[in-house]
Scaffold this motif. Structure first.
Motif, mmCIF file in Angstrom:
data_model
loop_
_atom_site.group_PDB
_atom_site.id
_atom_site.type_symbol
_atom_site.label_atom_id
_atom_site.label_comp_id
_atom_site.label_asym_id
_atom_site.label_seq_id
_atom_site.Cartn_x
_atom_site.Cartn_y
_atom_site.Cartn_z
ATOM 1 N N SER A 114 -6.994 3.144 -2.661
ATOM 2 C CA SER A 114 -7.909 4.285 -2.781
ATOM 3 C C SER A 114 -9.272 3.887 -2.233
ATOM 4 O O SER A 114 -9.750 2.766 -2.496
ATOM 5 C CB SER A 114 -8.052 4.716 -4.247
ATOM 6 O OG SER A 114 -6.812 5.152 -4.774
ATOM 7 N N GLU A 116 -13.371 5.461 -0.560
ATOM 8 C CA GLU A 116 -14.307 6.565 -0.372
ATOM 9 C C GLU A 116 -15.294 6.184 0.720
ATOM 10 O O GLU A 116 -15.570 5.007 0.945
ATOM 11 C CB GLU A 116 -15.033 6.905 -1.669
ATOM 12 C CG GLU A 116 -15.935 5.815 -2.209
ATOM 13 C CD GLU A 116 -16.622 6.206 -3.517
ATOM 14 O OE1 GLU A 116 -16.128 7.117 -4.210
ATOM 15 O OE2 GLU A 116 -17.655 5.587 -3.845
ATOM 16 N N PRO A 122 -13.011 10.955 -0.868
ATOM 17 C CA PRO A 122 -11.930 10.006 -1.155
ATOM 18 C C PRO A 122 -10.900 9.927 -0.039
ATOM 19 O O PRO A 122 -10.744 10.848 0.761
ATOM 20 C CB PRO A 122 -11.295 10.581 -2.417
ATOM 21 C CG PRO A 122 -11.491 12.064 -2.272
ATOM 22 C CD PRO A 122 -12.833 12.232 -1.597
#
Length: 419
Positions: A114, A116, A122
């Motif tokens: 994950s 950003e 994101p």
């Protein structure tokens, strides 16, 4: 000029994934910032050695994920097909993540990343890859005992290894992978009997009607440069009622309890001077309806005054060296009055038949007030319960020297499991 959503996505997932020392760039082509598109490891990861479809990664080398450009990593999870997670550490600024626990050999991994970008948009990425099994190493296979079935409250779990493990840190790797789950849950611990055998027991006897399941997560785990975890067949046993037979050698009587209540009192004879019955807790090993007992098997010379060769019925074994509870019709006149045996606990035939039908492997046979030696903790049956809990914990590579209770990383070992 504002940045389009597609541009933000590209920035957020511009990552360098380095597995086993080799770098690769991975990013989704989808404009959706929450896109989660898997990629084939053959295309995404370079390996040490020839590359191409079907090639596998070296598990000895760490897995690394590094952010590029203005993006940052917010989370990484790496898990193999059996559900084992790889521990890792994420830099405070989100620039890099690296594994802190070894990868398993011969395993299929899924890595989810994950990210950003500088605006907080994101992004997500999924990578998959396989690891190889080094060809120059040995496999550590584990055999659990006893056989599947029903046992008494004193039955320990055993784990026998096909290779010796001596180093404490390596023992910890092995021990952490050997899981004992029960319903109800209990506090328990492994004890290293020697370099190739471990025993597991709860702090107290197993609760009645417990179900115990044992399995290993060791397969494919690196123990040292030459030794990797191998196979282990899972084990399931059930625990019955709490049957305890307590023999007082000084009063020559046995009291049998079921779940704490007295169900029989039996006059007996135990070992005479020079052959005193061992004191302490023993666990029933097996039952034999007939055994031929000879003095020569315990070191008594044939033809001597102590020599014997007898047919024995209803024999319940409690040590491998030959201590039984059995029918002894030849000593009925002494039963309840004096000790005349060569170490076994003798009783009349009808009482021995009742005892034989009532007792089961794993049940407790305890002797008190004998002048004999203490029951050996290991090597002659199951004397495990003669080791107090504090000392038992010192035999574990995980709990030795630690306060009572599990370490945080082992807390799940005590959680109840639905079985």
């Amino acid at each position: 000029m504002s940045t389009s959503p597609r541009t933000r996505t590209v920035v957020s997932c511009t990552l360098l994934v380095a597995a086993l020392g080799a770098g690769v760039t991975a990013c989704g082509s989808d404009g959706n910032p929450l896109a989660d598109k898997p990629y084939d490891a053959a295309d995404q990861i370079s390996f040490t050695g020839p590359t191409g479809a079907g090639k596998k990664a070296d598990p000895d080398k760490p897995l690394e994920v590094a952010a590029q450009g203005d993006g940052r990593i917010t989370d990484v999870t790496a898990v193999d097909a059996t559900g084992r997670y790889v521990a890792g550490e994420l830099a405070a600024d989100g620039s890099r993540w690296h594994s802190t626990s070894p990868l398993a050999a011969n395993a299929h991994y899924t890595v989810r990343i994950s990210t950003e970008d500088e605006d907080g948009a994101p992004g997500r990425k999924t990578l998959v890859f396989d690891t190889s099994m080094p060809t120059t190493t040995k496999r550590l296979d584990v055999t659990f005992g006893p056989d599947a079935g029903a046992y008494g409250v004193g039955q320990p779990i055993t784990a026998k290894l096909n290779h010796a493990v001596k180093d404490k840190a390596q023992r910890a790797i092995v021990e952490r992978a050997l899981r004992v789950d029960s319903m109800p849950a209990v506090q328990g611990s492994w004890y290293w009997v020697d370099d190739k055998e471990l025993h597991y027991r709860p702090k107290e006897y197993w609760p009645v009607h417990t179900t115990v399941q044992v399995h290993s997560n060791l397969d494919g785990i690196r123990i040292n440069d030459r030794l990797w975890g191998g196979s282990a067949k899972p084990l399931k046993i059930t625990i019955g009622d709490r049957i305890e037979a307590v023999t007082d050698a000084s009063s020559h009587h046995m009291t049998v309890y079921k779940n704490g209540a007295v169900i029989n009192e039996i006059p007996v004879t135990t070992g005479k001077p020079g052959y005193e019955t061992r004191n302490g807790v023993k666990v029933v090993l097996e039952k034999q309806s007939f055994v031929r007992m000879r003095g020569t098997t315990v070191g008594i010379a044939e033809g001597s005054s102590d020599s014997y060769d007898l047919p024995v019925y209803y024999a319940t074994r409690v040590t491998w060296s030959g201590e039984y509870v059995h029918a002894a019709p030849w000593s009925v006149g002494s039963q309840g009055y004096e000790n005349v045996s060569h170490g076994c606990t003798g009783m009349n035939t009808s009482n021995a038949e009742w005892f034989f039908d009532t007792i089961h492997p794993g049940d407790i046979v305890k002797v008190v007030n004998s002048n004999g030696d203490p029951m050996e903790p290991f090597g002659n049956g199951f004397g495990d319960w003669n080791v107090d809990w504090k000392k038992w914990r010192t035999g574990s590579a995980l709990t030795n020297g630690k306060p009572e209770g599990p370490a945080p990383e082992d807390a799940l070992r005590l959680q109840p499991t639905t079985v």
